[in-house]
Scaffold this motif. Structure first.
Motif, PDB file in Angstrom:
ATOM      1  N   ARG A  57      24.302  -2.739   2.025  1.00 58.65           N
ATOM      2  CA  ARG A  57      23.928  -1.329   2.009  1.00 58.65           C
ATOM      3  C   ARG A  57      23.120  -1.048   3.276  1.00 58.65           C
ATOM      4  N   VAL A  58      23.441   0.034   3.951  1.00 65.73           N
ATOM      5  CA  VAL A  58      22.672   0.419   5.123  1.00 65.73           C
ATOM      6  C   VAL A  58      22.393   1.916   5.056  1.00 65.73           C
ATOM      7  N   THR A  59      21.142   2.284   5.266  1.00 67.12           N
ATOM      8  CA  THR A  59      20.790   3.696   5.297  1.00 67.12           C
ATOM      9  C   THR A  59      21.249   4.298   6.613  1.00 67.12           C
ATOM     10  N   THR A  60      21.274   5.610   6.678  1.00 67.79           N
ATOM     11  CA  THR A  60      21.682   6.266   7.915  1.00 67.79           C
ATOM     12  C   THR A  60      20.664   6.045   9.035  1.00 67.79           C
ATOM     13  N   GLY A  61      19.528   5.486   8.686  1.00 69.82           N
ATOM     14  CA  GLY A  61      18.530   5.132   9.698  1.00 69.82           C
ATOM     15  C   GLY A  61      18.614   3.679  10.116  1.00 69.82           C
ATOM     16  N   GLY A  62      19.527   2.913   9.510  1.00 72.16           N
ATOM     17  CA  GLY A  62      19.739   1.529   9.929  1.00 72.16           C
ATOM     18  C   GLY A  62      18.996   0.473   9.144  1.00 72.16           C
ATOM     19  N   SER A  63      18.498   0.797   7.939  1.00 72.59           N
ATOM     20  CA  SER A  63      17.800  -0.180   7.105  1.00 72.59           C
ATOM     21  C   SER A  63      18.792  -0.861   6.159  1.00 72.59           C
ATOM     22  N   PHE A  64      18.834  -2.200   6.188  1.00 70.54           N
ATOM     23  CA  PHE A  64      19.832  -2.958   5.451  1.00 70.54           C
ATOM     24  C   PHE A  64      19.283  -3.621   4.188  1.00 70.54           C
ATOM     25  N   THR A  65      20.166  -3.729   3.195  1.00 72.21           N
ATOM     26  CA  THR A  65      19.948  -4.559   2.014  1.00 72.21           C
ATOM     27  C   THR A  65      21.264  -5.266   1.730  1.00 72.21           C
ATOM     28  N   GLU A  66      21.190  -6.538   1.328  1.00 71.85           N
ATOM     29  CA  GLU A  66      22.397  -7.288   0.994  1.00 71.85           C
ATOM     30  C   GLU A  66      22.287  -7.834  -0.425  1.00 71.85           C
ATOM     31  N   TYR A  67      23.401  -7.746  -1.163  1.00 74.55           N
ATOM     32  CA  TYR A  67      23.450  -8.224  -2.537  1.00 74.55           C
ATOM     33  C   TYR A  67      24.545  -9.284  -2.655  1.00 74.55           C
ATOM     34  N   ALA A  68      24.180 -10.475  -3.067  1.00 72.82           N
ATOM     35  CA  ALA A  68      25.147 -11.566  -3.199  1.00 72.82           C
ATOM     36  C   ALA A  68      26.079 -11.318  -4.379  1.00 72.82           C
ATOM     37  N   VAL A  69      27.376 -11.491  -4.160  1.00 70.28           N
ATOM     38  CA  VAL A  69      28.358 -11.376  -5.236  1.00 70.28           C
ATOM     39  C   VAL A  69      28.220 -12.602  -6.141  1.00 70.28           C
ATOM     40  N   PRO A  70      28.192 -12.422  -7.473  1.00 71.63           N
ATOM     41  CA  PRO A  70      27.972 -13.563  -8.376  1.00 71.63           C
ATOM     42  C   PRO A  70      28.997 -14.686  -8.242  1.00 71.63           C
ATOM     43  N   THR A  71      30.274 -14.346  -8.057  1.00 71.43           N
ATOM     44  CA  THR A  71      31.303 -15.367  -7.896  1.00 71.43           C
ATOM     45  C   THR A  71      31.309 -15.866  -6.459  1.00 71.43           C
ATOM     46  N   SER A  72      31.187 -17.156  -6.273  1.00 75.84           N
ATOM     47  CA  SER A  72      31.136 -17.712  -4.926  1.00 75.84           C
ATOM     48  C   SER A  72      32.485 -17.590  -4.226  1.00 75.84           C
ATOM     49  N   ALA A  73      32.435 -17.458  -2.899  1.00 73.30           N
ATOM     50  CA  ALA A  73      33.636 -17.392  -2.055  1.00 73.30           C
ATOM     51  C   ALA A  73      34.640 -16.354  -2.561  1.00 73.30           C
ATOM     52  N   SER A  74      34.149 -15.210  -3.026  1.00 73.95           N
ATOM     53  CA  SER A  74      35.024 -14.200  -3.627  1.00 73.95           C
ATOM     54  C   SER A  74      35.833 -13.418  -2.601  1.00 73.95           C
ATOM     55  N   GLY A  75      35.377 -13.379  -1.345  1.00 71.50           N
ATOM     56  CA  GLY A  75      36.106 -12.637  -0.313  1.00 71.50           C
ATOM     57  C   GLY A  75      36.139 -11.144  -0.530  1.00 71.50           C
ATOM     58  N   PRO A  76      34.977 -10.490  -0.709  1.00 68.17           N
ATOM     59  CA  PRO A  76      34.979  -9.041  -0.927  1.00 68.17           C
ATOM     60  C   PRO A  76      35.648  -8.306   0.235  1.00 68.17           C
ATOM     61  N   ALA A  77      36.463  -7.293  -0.107  1.00 68.41           N
ATOM     62  CA  ALA A  77      37.275  -6.629   0.921  1.00 68.41           C
ATOM     63  C   ALA A  77      37.112  -5.115   0.871  1.00 68.41           C
ATOM     64  N   GLY A  78      37.946  -4.422   0.088  1.00 73.35           N
ATOM     65  CA  GLY A  78      37.842  -2.970   0.007  1.00 73.35           C
ATOM     66  C   GLY A  78      36.709  -2.531  -0.895  1.00 73.35           C
ATOM     67  N   ILE A  79      36.203  -1.318  -0.676  1.00 77.55           N
ATOM     68  CA  ILE A  79      35.097  -0.787  -1.484  1.00 77.55           C
ATOM     69  C   ILE A  79      35.201   0.732  -1.554  1.00 77.55           C
ATOM     70  N   THR A  80      34.842   1.286  -2.708  1.00 77.47           N
ATOM     71  CA  THR A  80      34.885   2.730  -2.901  1.00 77.47           C
ATOM     72  C   THR A  80      33.868   3.129  -3.955  1.00 77.47           C
ATOM     73  N   VAL A  81      33.581   4.409  -4.050  1.00 76.02           N
ATOM     74  CA  VAL A  81      32.683   4.922  -5.091  1.00 76.02           C
ATOM     75  C   VAL A  81      33.515   5.279  -6.320  1.00 76.02           C
ATOM     76  N   GLY A  82      33.077   4.817  -7.478  1.00 75.21           N
ATOM     77  CA  GLY A  82      33.762   5.132  -8.713  1.00 75.21           C
ATOM     78  C   GLY A  82      33.262   6.417  -9.337  1.00 75.21           C
TER      79      GLY A  82
END
Length: 312
Positions: A57-82
């Motif tokens: 996650r990055v704010t429009t001011g450039g502040s980052f947060t990262e959240y680890a996916v529970p399943t290892s080596a999952s290869g996250p790819a596409g993303i959208t808002v539900g």
């Protein structure tokens, strides 16, 4: 039937510079390999870190947060808002669809088909999420409660990116057979062959003109297809093979796209006028692009492990 009206740019177009600034932000984790990106309901940008196994996650001011996916080596790819206000993403390596709240709480859903390699994902008009399964040559649907349905498309089609169309159907790219597919919310599939020679459609989005716009990496074009299946192609004339990838509807009534090999951010009007600006970092390997809550365009730089921002 599909027809092609192929239009190129003038030989020496006196095009004005459309981008007023370009900023690049390094992700906190080095070699994170960001892929997908979307504007979140919290006015921040959310993106997948394919190599770091995280959602960022990055704010429009450039502040980052990262959240680890529970399943290892999952290869996250596409993303959208539900429709539920959470972020939904594909886990390409582990055949799962992930959900993360804006507070960082994860839920994961396993797909029925092994080796599906889910990639692109979008919110559908029916309150569900729709995603492409290139490994299974299928289009998937998942409700916000986690119920999955899969619909087969042509063998070896390799559907990759997907978007909701103005006609209430979902539209997707078929990389290996050079086609654009359409699927109704009831599961009826129609496929339209792109007339361009050596077509390799990658990204797709719904444009402000109610048509579908897509990147054609093989033909070095930006393509447009009506909901009736009529095509128009607009040539990119880069000195190097541009390999356009992601594309999005911009805040200015134009379409914006990335050039994965050409290392540019491009803009095309609905009339076909193209402008390109070089990304500062060479070899950035830009992939997906989206419009942020600030009206800027935000994109992922996969090889550079950066998030880019351009002000139109």
């Amino acid at each position: 039937m599909s027809c092609l009206a192929r239009r190129g740019r003038p030989a020496a177009p006196p095009q004005a510079q459309r981008i007023t600034s370009l900023t690049e932000w390094a992700t906190p984790t080095s070699a994170s390999g960001p892929v997908g990106i979307t504007a979140g309901p919290d006015d921040a940008l959310w993106f997948t870190e394919n190599a770091a196994n995280a959602v960022g996650r990055v704010t429009t001011g450039g502040s980052f947060t990262e959240y680890a996916v529970p399943t290892s080596a999952s290869g996250p790819a596409g993303i959208t808002v539900g429709p539920d206000g959470a972020l939904w993403f594909t886990e390409s390596n582990t055949d799962k669809i992930g959900r993360v709240t804006t507070g960082g709480t994860f839920t994961e859903y396993t797909l029925p088909t092994s080796g599906a390699y889910p990639w692109g994902i979008t919110a559908g008009p029916d309150g569900a999420l729709w995603f492409a399964e290139p490994g299974a040559s299928s289009i998937g649907r998942i409700t916000t409660g986690g119920t999955v349905t899969e619909y087969a498309v042509t063998t070896a089609a390799y559907p990759l990116s997907i978007t909701a169309g103005s006609d209430g159907a979902l539209w997707f790219t078929e990389v290996l057979n050079g086609s654009i597919g359409r699927i109704t919310t009831g599961g009826t599939v129609t496929e339209y062959a792109v007339p361009a020679l050596d077509s390799l459609p990658i990204g797709i989005t719904s444009g402000p003109d109610d048509n579908l716009w897509f990147t054609d990496a093989g033909a070095s074009q930006i393509g447009q297809v009506t909901t009736g299946g009529s095509f128009t192609g607009y040539n990119l004339t880069d000195a190097v093979f541009p390999f356009p990838w992601g594309i999005t509807n911009g805040p200015d009534g134009a379409l914006w796209f990335t050039e994965n090999v050409g290392n540019d951010i491009g803009r095309i009007t609905t009339g076909g006028t193209i402008t390109e600006t070089a990304i500062t970092t060479s070899g950035s390997n830009a992939l997906e692009i989206t419009t942020g809550s600030d009206g800027d365009l935000w994109f992922t730089e996969n090889s550079a492990s950066q998030i880019g921002q351009v002000a139109p």
